[in-house]
Scaffold this motif. Sequence first.
Motif, PDB file in Angstrom:
ATOM      1  N   ARG A  57       0.838  -1.180  -0.089  1.00  0.00           N
ATOM      2  CA  ARG A  57      -0.154   0.012   0.069  1.00  0.00           C
ATOM      3  C   ARG A  57       1.015   1.247   0.074  1.00  0.00           C
ATOM      4  NH1 ARG A  57      -3.948   0.644   4.602  1.00  0.00           N
ATOM      5  NH2 ARG A  57      -2.134   1.080   5.753  1.00  0.00           N
ATOM      6  N   ARG A  80      -0.231   7.441  -1.046  1.00  0.00           N
ATOM      7  CA  ARG A  80      -1.553   7.919  -1.484  1.00  0.00           C
ATOM      8  C   ARG A  80      -1.752   6.829  -2.757  1.00  0.00           C
ATOM      9  NH1 ARG A  80       0.880  12.292  -0.348  1.00  0.00           N
ATOM     10  NH2 ARG A  80       1.583  12.668  -2.373  1.00  0.00           N
ATOM     11  N   ARG A  90      -5.126   4.900  -5.485  1.00  0.00           N
ATOM     12  CA  ARG A  90      -6.386   4.742  -5.741  1.00  0.00           C
ATOM     13  C   ARG A  90      -6.407   3.640  -6.816  1.00  0.00           C
ATOM     14  NH1 ARG A  90     -11.835   6.413  -5.485  1.00  0.00           N
ATOM     15  NH2 ARG A  90     -12.660   6.017  -7.696  1.00  0.00           N
ATOM     16  N   THR A 109      -6.713   5.336  -0.960  1.00  0.00           N
ATOM     17  CA  THR A 109      -6.293   5.906   0.612  1.00  0.00           C
ATOM     18  C   THR A 109      -7.114   6.860   1.127  1.00  0.00           C
ATOM     19  OG1 THR A 109      -4.522   6.982  -0.609  1.00  0.00           O
ATOM     20  CG2 THR A 109      -3.950   4.706   0.419  1.00  0.00           C
ATOM     21  N   ARG A 169      -9.966   5.921   2.868  1.00  0.00           N
ATOM     22  CA  ARG A 169      -9.728   4.768   3.768  1.00  0.00           C
ATOM     23  C   ARG A 169     -10.270   3.365   3.321  1.00  0.00           C
ATOM     24  NH1 ARG A 169      -6.720   6.355   8.279  1.00  0.00           N
ATOM     25  NH2 ARG A 169      -6.836   8.634   8.616  1.00  0.00           N
ATOM     26  N   THR A 170     -10.391   3.183   1.885  1.00  0.00           N
ATOM     27  CA  THR A 170     -10.932   1.946   1.722  1.00  0.00           C
ATOM     28  C   THR A 170      -9.382   1.072   1.167  1.00  0.00           C
ATOM     29  OG1 THR A 170     -12.799   2.936   0.662  1.00  0.00           O
ATOM     30  CG2 THR A 170     -12.166   0.820  -0.159  1.00  0.00           C
ATOM     31  N   ASP A 171      -9.262  -0.032   1.482  1.00  0.00           N
ATOM     32  CA  ASP A 171      -8.139  -0.859   1.285  1.00  0.00           C
ATOM     33  C   ASP A 171      -8.535  -2.477   1.430  1.00  0.00           C
ATOM     34  OD1 ASP A 171      -5.928  -1.983   0.869  1.00  0.00           O
ATOM     35  OD2 ASP A 171      -5.115  -1.446   2.629  1.00  0.00           O
TER      36      ASP A 171
END
Lengths: 222, 360
Positions: free
Chosen positions: B49, B52, B54, B65, B68-70
């Motif tokens: 990750r 920053r 997407r 990021t 806060r979706t991961d």
Amino acid sequence: MDWEALFLSLRLAAWTVALLLPVSVLTGRFLAYRQFRAKGLVEAMVMLPLVLPPTVFGFYLLVAFGRNSPVGAFWNETFGHQLVFSFEGLVVASVIFNLPFAIQPAQRGFEAIPPEVREAAACCGMSPLRSLWSVELPLAWPGLMTAMVLTFAHTLGEFGIVLMVGGSIPGETKTIAIAIYDRVQGFDDRAAGIMSATLVAISLFTIGITYWLSARIGRRLS
Amino acid sequence: MALEVTAQATAPIPFDVSFRVEPGQLLALVGHSGSGKTTLLRTIAGLWRPERARVTVDGSVWLDTAARTDLPPHRRRAGIVFQSYALFPHMTAAQNVMAAMDRPDPAEAARLLDLVNLRGLADRRPAQLSGGQQQRVAVARALARRPQALLLDEPFSAVDRATRERLYAEILALRAHLAMPVVLVTHDMNEAQLLADRMVVIEKGRVVRQGSTAAVMADPDALRAMGIRELAAMLPVTVAEHGDDGLTRLDAATGPLWLPGVEGAPGTPLRVRIMAHEVILSRTRPEGLSAQNILPGRVARIVPGQGPGVIVHIAVGGDEILARITRRAAEALALRPGDPVHVILKSMSVARDHVARAPG
């Protein structure tokens, strides 16, 4: 031949292995995969029982589990008897004393799995639990088996700590190793000889099985 | 339906990259080792990750990021082929493939192993398979995931040249069955040009150039990082005949090319990678020359380089060949766009692995 002592030893070894198996999987896996600042310290703590004299270790366990300690007092209130000089106390001491034998080989076993293989398991859609069950455990198996066999064999042979924490109560804390010592003290060399030979046979048998199984697994993987 | 990636990071190497891959398209991320291309692939798969980033596929957000979706890797439908293949050593080929299925289906595993030409090897363990066969199992396993994006991390680097050529052909044939975006990470420009529709050239974590493979491979600025000698064009040809002397006649738009020992039945469509620095240009059709291949064409445009060279784009029928010659030579020939010119190519200058079948 003191059968009672032999079965007590086998029972103690079996309990120790049963309790340490999940501990060795979780801790060994954690130490194998994670990098953190205090890792060296944690590994050193795990190894401590290996270098400490059993009497020193036993002394601290006596202090920690004795009637006047919080753990000992709690045990006394809950179960109505002392933790020290009982079979349960022996199991607890044995579990702690065998930590290095259980965790180290397990950790090496998990470390031997290439990181990409674990990543591939995740990328195949396996949840961490399924990855552990279908990929990591089968691959770390030789290490885990070594851990359990060492723990088993080592528990059978442990003397100092058993004497310190357990005393020598027949049927409760008198293990085969202590029974042998007693017979030697009583000049009963014949009984001591038979029991020693039995212990050698059991140990050889367990180690032999381990080697046979790991050779089989090794053949399967290469 | 497309795969969209933007990522910025300062560690382990600084990078700032964004690209988009359409469904069914194969995008090559090229760059030297340490350029950050594998880190990008790992970002898509969820194995890394960046600070920053997407990543969206098919409209679903895998990583954002800012929001806060991961999603963890096992919840992303990404099929990945690792450089080392990372097969499960304790499972057979079929079990490896089934391990990636939501509901293990032996019939589907057999179909996928057929698709990658591994019929009959389903019960072998990875240790009993050659490198090329292991790579095929890894591809089948990645497809068994029914991926929304297929990720290939230098999947050809661990096999010998002959195997690699066969695997190229197989991947090109397989592409007809692939409806998802495909990302290939490689440092091999030949591989990228043979397999990819689009290319992203990455250098020190930054995109130097992205575009269609033909455009990137003709751009000297894009290739500065990878080496200007990689400049090349892909010429579509058809296998015509196999000569008794070991040469094969391939028909291009404006004439035949004789190349040593090309496989394929007459009528097979192929593409030949013609290196710009191997091409000789002549105003008149030369005679008494050892080079066997002379294709008439027309100068399309002349692109000056930074050094003493120029790149001449020559239209050959509807296709284009690139010639990298010195500016001095271009001036001596007085080449201007629109001029007729002959492209001369030694048969022996085309490497075996520079001939590939057409995709699909």
